[in-house]
Design a protein around this motif. Structure first.
Motif, PDB file in Angstrom:
ATOM      1  N   PRO A  94      -3.821  -4.018   8.690  1.00  0.00           N
ATOM      2  CA  PRO A  94      -2.607  -3.790   7.897  1.00  0.00           C
ATOM      3  C   PRO A  94      -2.665  -2.575   6.966  1.00  0.00           C
ATOM      4  CG  PRO A  94      -3.184  -6.113   7.898  1.00  0.00           C
ATOM      5  CD  PRO A  94      -4.342  -5.389   8.479  1.00  0.00           C
ATOM      6  N   ALA A  95      -3.844  -1.967   6.787  1.00  0.00           N
ATOM      7  CA  ALA A  95      -3.952  -0.747   5.977  1.00  0.00           C
ATOM      8  C   ALA A  95      -4.306   0.454   6.853  1.00  0.00           C
ATOM      9  CB  ALA A  95      -4.998  -0.930   4.887  1.00  0.00           C
ATOM     10  N   SER A  96      -4.104   0.323   8.151  1.00  0.00           N
ATOM     11  CA  SER A  96      -4.585   1.331   9.093  1.00  0.00           C
ATOM     12  C   SER A  96      -3.582   2.464   9.311  1.00  0.00           C
ATOM     13  CB  SER A  96      -4.900   0.659  10.440  1.00  0.00           C
ATOM     14  OG  SER A  96      -3.695   0.253  11.071  1.00  0.00           O
ATOM     15  N   SER A  97      -3.997   3.420  10.135  1.00  0.00           N
ATOM     16  CA  SER A  97      -3.148   4.566  10.461  1.00  0.00           C
ATOM     17  C   SER A  97      -1.924   4.161  11.277  1.00  0.00           C
ATOM     18  CB  SER A  97      -3.958   5.604  11.233  1.00  0.00           C
ATOM     19  OG  SER A  97      -4.478   5.042  12.431  1.00  0.00           O
ATOM     20  N   VAL A  98      -1.961   2.959  11.849  1.00  0.00           N
ATOM     21  CA  VAL A  98      -0.804   2.455  12.591  1.00  0.00           C
ATOM     22  C   VAL A  98       0.455   2.517  11.730  1.00  0.00           C
ATOM     23  CG1 VAL A  98       0.204   0.360  13.601  1.00  0.00           C
ATOM     24  CG2 VAL A  98      -2.163   0.979  14.109  1.00  0.00           C
ATOM     25  N   TYR A  99       0.288   2.319  10.413  1.00  0.00           N
ATOM     26  CA  TYR A  99       1.431   2.285   9.499  1.00  0.00           C
ATOM     27  C   TYR A  99       1.721   3.645   8.857  1.00  0.00           C
ATOM     28  CZ  TYR A  99       1.161  -2.707  10.176  1.00  0.00           C
ATOM     29  OH  TYR A  99       1.146  -3.963  10.754  1.00  0.00           O
ATOM     30  N   GLY A 100       1.007   4.683   9.312  1.00  0.00           N
ATOM     31  CA  GLY A 100       1.301   6.029   8.832  1.00  0.00           C
ATOM     32  C   GLY A 100       0.525   6.454   7.612  1.00  0.00           C
ATOM     33  N   PHE A 101      -0.587   5.782   7.297  1.00  0.00           N
ATOM     34  CA  PHE A 101      -1.309   6.077   6.062  1.00  0.00           C
ATOM     35  C   PHE A 101      -2.324   7.214   6.186  1.00  0.00           C
ATOM     36  CE2 PHE A 101      -0.551   1.356   5.127  1.00  0.00           C
ATOM     37  CZ  PHE A 101       0.621   1.636   4.439  1.00  0.00           C
ATOM     38  N   SER A 102      -2.630   7.661   7.382  1.00  0.00           N
ATOM     39  CA  SER A 102      -3.681   8.672   7.533  1.00  0.00           C
ATOM     40  C   SER A 102      -3.212  10.065   7.129  1.00  0.00           C
ATOM     41  CB  SER A 102      -4.193   8.687   8.975  1.00  0.00           C
ATOM     42  OG  SER A 102      -3.134   8.970   9.878  1.00  0.00           O
ATOM     43  N   ARG A 103      -1.925  10.267   7.038  1.00  0.00           N
ATOM     44  CA  ARG A 103      -1.385  11.584   6.684  1.00  0.00           C
ATOM     45  C   ARG A 103      -1.858  12.003   5.292  1.00  0.00           C
ATOM     46  NH1 ARG A 103       3.659  12.040   4.534  1.00  0.00           N
ATOM     47  NH2 ARG A 103       4.184   9.987   5.352  1.00  0.00           N
ATOM     48  N   GLY A 104      -2.468  13.193   5.208  1.00  0.00           N
ATOM     49  CA  GLY A 104      -2.950  13.701   3.929  1.00  0.00           C
ATOM     50  C   GLY A 104      -4.415  13.408   3.650  1.00  0.00           C
ATOM     51  N   CYS A 149       0.836  -1.208   0.000  1.00  0.00           N
ATOM     52  CA  CYS A 149       0.000   0.000   0.000  1.00  0.00           C
ATOM     53  C   CYS A 149       0.869   1.256   0.000  1.00  0.00           C
ATOM     54  CB  CYS A 149      -0.924   0.002   1.216  1.00  0.00           C
ATOM     55  SG  CYS A 149      -2.253  -1.218   1.147  1.00  0.00           S
ATOM     56  N   ALA A 150       1.967   1.213   0.734  1.00  0.00           N
ATOM     57  CA  ALA A 150       2.861   2.371   0.777  1.00  0.00           C
ATOM     58  C   ALA A 150       3.432   2.673  -0.604  1.00  0.00           C
ATOM     59  CB  ALA A 150       3.983   2.134   1.786  1.00  0.00           C
ATOM     60  N   SER A 151       3.764   1.635  -1.375  1.00  0.00           N
ATOM     61  CA  SER A 151       4.283   1.862  -2.724  1.00  0.00           C
ATOM     62  C   SER A 151       3.203   2.429  -3.643  1.00  0.00           C
ATOM     63  CB  SER A 151       4.840   0.556  -3.305  1.00  0.00           C
ATOM     64  OG  SER A 151       6.071   0.220  -2.694  1.00  0.00           O
ATOM     65  N   GLN A 152       1.964   2.012  -3.450  1.00  0.00           N
ATOM     66  CA  GLN A 152       0.874   2.566  -4.253  1.00  0.00           C
ATOM     67  C   GLN A 152       0.667   4.049  -3.955  1.00  0.00           C
ATOM     68  OE1 GLN A 152      -2.772   0.196  -3.914  1.00  0.00           O
ATOM     69  NE2 GLN A 152      -1.549  -1.624  -3.534  1.00  0.00           N
ATOM     70  N   HIS A 205      12.997   2.874  -0.844  1.00  0.00           N
ATOM     71  CA  HIS A 205      13.022   4.335  -0.877  1.00  0.00           C
ATOM     72  C   HIS A 205      11.966   4.960   0.032  1.00  0.00           C
ATOM     73  CE1 HIS A 205      15.260   4.471  -4.993  1.00  0.00           C
ATOM     74  NE2 HIS A 205      16.093   4.606  -3.978  1.00  0.00           N
ATOM     75  N   HIS A 206      10.784   4.316   0.186  1.00  0.00           N
ATOM     76  CA  HIS A 206       9.799   4.927   1.087  1.00  0.00           C
ATOM     77  C   HIS A 206       9.999   4.501   2.539  1.00  0.00           C
ATOM     78  CE1 HIS A 206       7.346   1.280   1.371  1.00  0.00           C
ATOM     79  NE2 HIS A 206       7.027   1.291   0.078  1.00  0.00           N
ATOM     80  N   GLY A 207      10.712   3.413   2.787  1.00  0.00           N
ATOM     81  CA  GLY A 207      11.131   3.096   4.147  1.00  0.00           C
ATOM     82  C   GLY A 207      10.217   2.207   4.960  1.00  0.00           C
ATOM     83  N   LEU A 208       9.000   1.899   4.474  1.00  0.00           N
ATOM     84  CA  LEU A 208       8.119   0.981   5.196  1.00  0.00           C
ATOM     85  C   LEU A 208       8.353  -0.404   4.597  1.00  0.00           C
ATOM     86  CD1 LEU A 208       4.292   1.561   5.869  1.00  0.00           C
ATOM     87  CD2 LEU A 208       5.424  -0.645   5.903  1.00  0.00           C
ATOM     88  N   ARG A 209       9.035  -1.273   5.319  1.00  0.00           N
ATOM     89  CA  ARG A 209       9.476  -2.526   4.711  1.00  0.00           C
ATOM     90  C   ARG A 209       8.949  -3.771   5.413  1.00  0.00           C
ATOM     91  NH1 ARG A 209      15.512  -1.733   2.361  1.00  0.00           N
ATOM     92  NH2 ARG A 209      14.679  -3.283   0.904  1.00  0.00           N
ATOM     93  N   LYS A 267      11.051  -0.213  10.939  1.00  0.00           N
ATOM     94  CA  LYS A 267      10.681   0.057   9.545  1.00  0.00           C
ATOM     95  C   LYS A 267       9.273  -0.431   9.224  1.00  0.00           C
ATOM     96  CE  LYS A 267      15.489   0.188   8.111  1.00  0.00           C
ATOM     97  NZ  LYS A 267      16.475  -0.075   7.078  1.00  0.00           N
ATOM     98  N   ASN A 268       8.361  -0.201  10.144  1.00  0.00           N
ATOM     99  CA  ASN A 268       6.976  -0.623   9.922  1.00  0.00           C
ATOM    100  C   ASN A 268       6.025   0.569   9.960  1.00  0.00           C
ATOM    101  OD1 ASN A 268       7.096  -0.080  12.630  1.00  0.00           O
ATOM    102  ND2 ASN A 268       5.970  -1.890  13.291  1.00  0.00           N
ATOM    103  N   ARG A 269       6.531   1.744   9.584  1.00  0.00           N
ATOM    104  CA  ARG A 269       5.694   2.947   9.498  1.00  0.00           C
ATOM    105  C   ARG A 269       6.244   3.849   8.409  1.00  0.00           C
ATOM    106  NH1 ARG A 269       1.782   5.485  12.473  1.00  0.00           N
ATOM    107  NH2 ARG A 269       1.713   7.758  12.289  1.00  0.00           N
ATOM    108  N   LEU A 270       5.344   4.442   7.620  1.00  0.00           N
ATOM    109  CA  LEU A 270       5.751   5.340   6.549  1.00  0.00           C
ATOM    110  C   LEU A 270       6.330   6.613   7.159  1.00  0.00           C
ATOM    111  CD1 LEU A 270       5.689   5.584   3.433  1.00  0.00           C
ATOM    112  CD2 LEU A 270       3.526   6.825   3.692  1.00  0.00           C
TER     113      LEU A 270
END
Length: 376
Positions: free
Chosen positions: A56-66, A5-8, A16-20, A27-30
């Motif tokens: 696994p697609a939640s804000s825990v991984y840093g996806f809520s930003r933006g 999801c981070a690559s998308q 390069h984006h760092g969430l691996r 390395k489990n947060r964008l």
């Protein structure tokens, strides 16, 4: 799931984006400094919203930003409760069905139909057997009972789950038509990964054979030729620059640092006019499979595909390296690593040049007692 999801959302490869890693404590947060497509569209005055269906697609991984709205009402456990002491994610009940997510999406869609918006909608049903559609829906797909042939039963349930999500995507499209915005909406349908379903003696996901990394990509809307089948190999990282290209109709945008490229020419029946580019994938979630000898022996994995030749590299144990000719062996059954060593060496050199290989995930077999104590 979070790595993909981070690559998308960023147009960048994981290195390069760092969430691996989904699992573990590293390395489990964008990272905050990696721009996302939703942030770029916010700058263009888009309303941004996300409705996700699983941890696994939640804000825990840093996806809520933006995102102006990030709906994850299914989260019933806190971060500390769902990541165990050894770093494994236990998603538990923190997920919801397509039907439950759709109930929350449609009111937002009706409210914002007259505005310019970006919506990230994540369904989770065709992932495992935690969410089986209603029995009346599943029954037509069943080709076996669990007692007769459990593998065939599991494949049947997976087919039903796919159809269940397809039905909800269809109802979403119908609402877009009802609201009069269908023809001016760009739709992108893809998946974060595939599923083993028994191929290569693997039932879930998390390794790099084609049944797990070759996923659908369906795009439709303004600027895209209908009914076109693109044969060229494209990647998740291409979604970000392609959408920005379509939205701005070739206008300027800050695409610095992106690994992806706009594939608008392909979507319009033209050529990209450049040489083929290797497709990249990786797996760092080794902690998730610590009890599986098949993966524990191999460690983290990297793959490159170029000109239908696919190389899979295991840096901790290179003796397991694989090379396949996907044109003649799409099932990846005949390892050509010995007979085509030069091809494998060239692709390995490419991996090293990218500086993609990262040994931050420790191999449990190589840890000293002191390292184990420190990690604990």
């Amino acid at each position: 799931t979070p790595v993909s999801c981070a690559s998308q959302l960023t147009g960048r490869y994981p290195y390069h984006h760092g969430l691996r890693s989904m699992h573990g404590h590293l390395k489990n947060r964008l990272p905050e400094n990696i721009p996302t497509i939703q942030q770029e569209l916010q700058k263009l005055n888009y309303r941004t919203a996300a409705f996700v269906s699983a941890y696994p697609a939640s804000s825990v991984y840093g996806f809520s930003r933006g995102f102006d709205l990030f709906n994850e009402e299914f989260l019933v456990q806190g971060r500390n409760a769902t990541i165990t002491i050894d770093g494994r994610v236990e998603t538990g009940r923190s997920q919801r069905t397509a039907a439950e997510t759709q109930e929350r999406v449609l009111p937002w869609l009706r409210k914002n139909a007259g505005k310019t918006f970006f919506l990230w909608l994540h369904y989770f049903d065709p992932h495992d057997t935690n969410f089986v559609p209603p029995s009346s829906f599943v029954a037509p797909f069943l080709r076996s009972s669990p007692e007769q042939d459990r593998p065939e039963f599991l494949r049947s349930v997976y087919d039903a789950e796919i159809s269940f999500v397809d039905q909800h995507i269809g109802s979403l499209v119908s609402v877009l038509e009802e609201l009069g915005i269908r023809k001016k909406t760009i739709l992108v349908i893809t998946a974060d990964h595939g599923q083993g379903l028994g191929d290569h003696n693997w039932w879930t996901h998390g390794i790099l054979y084609q049944e797990q990394i070759r996923v659908p990509l369906i795009m439709n809307g303004p600027g895209i030729q209908e009914g076109l089948v693109v044969k060229d190999m494209v990647e998740h990282v291409d979604i970000f620059p392609t959408l920005m290209d379509l939205v701005q109709q070739g206008g300027s945008s800050n695409m610095d640092g992106l690994d992806g490229r706009s594939i608008v020419p392909l979507l319009q029946g033209r050529s990209l006019g450049e040489s083929t580019r290797p497709a990249y994938s990786e797996v760092h979630n080794i902690q998730a499979f610590g009890s599986t000898p098949q993966v524990r022996q191999r460690g983290e994995m990297y793959s490159l595909i170029q000109d239908q030749m696919k190389f899979i590299h295991y840096p901790l144990n290179p003796s397991f390296d694989e090379l396949y000719d996907l044109r003649n062996d799409p099932g990846e059954l005949q390892n050509l690593i010995e007979s085509k060593r030069k091809t494998a060496d060239d692709l390995l050199a490419d991996l090293r040049k990218r500086e993609a290989i990262d040994h931050y995930v420790p191999n449990p077999a190589t840890l000293s007692p002191e390292e184990r104590k420190h990690l604990k």
